[in-house]
Design a protein around this motif. Sequence first.
Motif, PDB file in Angstrom:
ATOM      1  N   ALA A  48       0.759  -1.278   0.121  1.00  0.00           N
ATOM      2  CA  ALA A  48       0.106   0.080  -0.109  1.00  0.00           C
ATOM      3  C   ALA A  48       0.917   1.458  -0.126  1.00  0.00           C
ATOM      4  O   ALA A  48       0.275   2.483  -0.459  1.00  0.00           O
ATOM      5  CB  ALA A  48      -0.963  -0.013   1.006  1.00  0.00           C
ATOM      6  N   PRO A  51       4.123   3.175  -4.772  1.00  0.00           N
ATOM      7  CA  PRO A  51       3.125   3.765  -6.061  1.00  0.00           C
ATOM      8  C   PRO A  51       3.125   3.067  -7.080  1.00  0.00           C
ATOM      9  O   PRO A  51       4.143   2.246  -7.149  1.00  0.00           O
ATOM     10  CB  PRO A  51       4.273   4.941  -6.024  1.00  0.00           C
ATOM     11  N   HIS A  77       5.052  -3.023  -6.308  1.00  0.00           N
ATOM     12  CA  HIS A  77       4.385  -2.087  -7.047  1.00  0.00           C
ATOM     13  C   HIS A  77       3.304  -2.667  -8.036  1.00  0.00           C
ATOM     14  O   HIS A  77       3.375  -3.530  -8.674  1.00  0.00           O
ATOM     15  CB  HIS A  77       5.591  -1.206  -8.053  1.00  0.00           C
ATOM     16  N   THR A 121      -3.961   7.692  -6.835  1.00  0.00           N
ATOM     17  CA  THR A 121      -2.813   6.870  -6.808  1.00  0.00           C
ATOM     18  C   THR A 121      -2.133   7.408  -8.079  1.00  0.00           C
ATOM     19  O   THR A 121      -1.616   6.855  -8.755  1.00  0.00           O
ATOM     20  CB  THR A 121      -3.092   5.267  -6.777  1.00  0.00           C
ATOM     21  N   ARG A 147       3.439  10.890  -9.417  1.00  0.00           N
ATOM     22  CA  ARG A 147       4.226  10.824  -8.070  1.00  0.00           C
ATOM     23  C   ARG A 147       5.666  11.385  -8.281  1.00  0.00           C
ATOM     24  O   ARG A 147       6.221  12.123  -7.375  1.00  0.00           O
ATOM     25  CB  ARG A 147       4.076   9.563  -7.347  1.00  0.00           C
ATOM     26  N   SER A 319       9.127   6.256  -1.349  1.00  0.00           N
ATOM     27  CA  SER A 319       7.854   5.410  -0.807  1.00  0.00           C
ATOM     28  C   SER A 319       7.642   5.459   0.674  1.00  0.00           C
ATOM     29  O   SER A 319       6.725   5.017   1.262  1.00  0.00           O
ATOM     30  CB  SER A 319       7.999   3.882  -1.083  1.00  0.00           C
TER      31      SER A 319
END
Length: 320
Positions: A48, A51, A77, A121, A147, A319
């Motif tokens: 979780a 990304p 991932h 996400t 991200r 992360s």
Amino acid sequence: MTPDQVLGDGYTAQQLDLGADSEGPVIATLIHRERAAADTAERDIDSASRPPILVMHGWSDYVFDRGLLEHLGTRGHDVWALDLRKYGRSLLPGQTPTSIDHLSRYDREIGQALRIIGPGTPPVLLAHSTGGLIAALWAQRRPGTVRALALNSPWLEMHLGPGARTLADGPVRLLADRLQHRPILPPGSTHFARTTHRKYGGQYEYDLDWKPERGHRFPADTFAAVIDGQKRLRAAGPLPIPVLVLHSARTRIGAKFTEEMRRADSVLDVRSLVHAARGLGPDVRIEAVDGARHDVFLSDADARARSLHFLEDWLETISS
């Protein structure tokens, strides 16, 4: 989505409808690696916190490196990949391979892909060569949608730097207006294929119709679009997201093949690449990979392992 015939078991592919252009209907192809129960079990990984990753190919290329996708997936991932319009799985009969008149056209398939991945996400874009330029331009135009960027030998600048690009800009635009998707450059060399493809004793297998030994003939409109994209990227403000740039430690470009090309970038000028990469933003990590080729992940085993180590280490930092 249907089973992906290229990557095989555990992968699906979905066509993205992009309308039509002067050559007819246009599609892109979004590939997804299905999650496996064993992906994180052996490593005690909290997936979780990881990304999603969207992999994008370079010019005259397509997504085929299952080993890279599996490596990322087993580390928690959610892995996706995109064959852009007129490349690989997305190349339709009658189309000019790689032809595009402006790199912003790719916003449509990237946008569709990100909506499918999920707006809550934002993924890391892991992009190679021209794909790296396209990904950086997307991130500039669409802040907050990704991200971070992991760029694999991105084509951020022309050989010999911005001066050479500026000199080429006007003549190439004039030729593109006249020639459009007809080729502007002679066929390329077989140097990269000789270092990678199993036909020549290399370690990798890929479709030589989709990724030809000499590359596709370079369309005039595509060359003009790349120069325009490089100019726009240089003029834009800094990226506010983390960026990783992986590249070979050396360049070996020439008309004649040499053994040194097996462990060097035989496509792009590394010095120009690095100079442009330093201007991408305040959080840019640049790693020279000793022994790597133009695609650092299609290198000999030792350089591929070093490239994966740099990528994993950086992914851990973003992360956490």
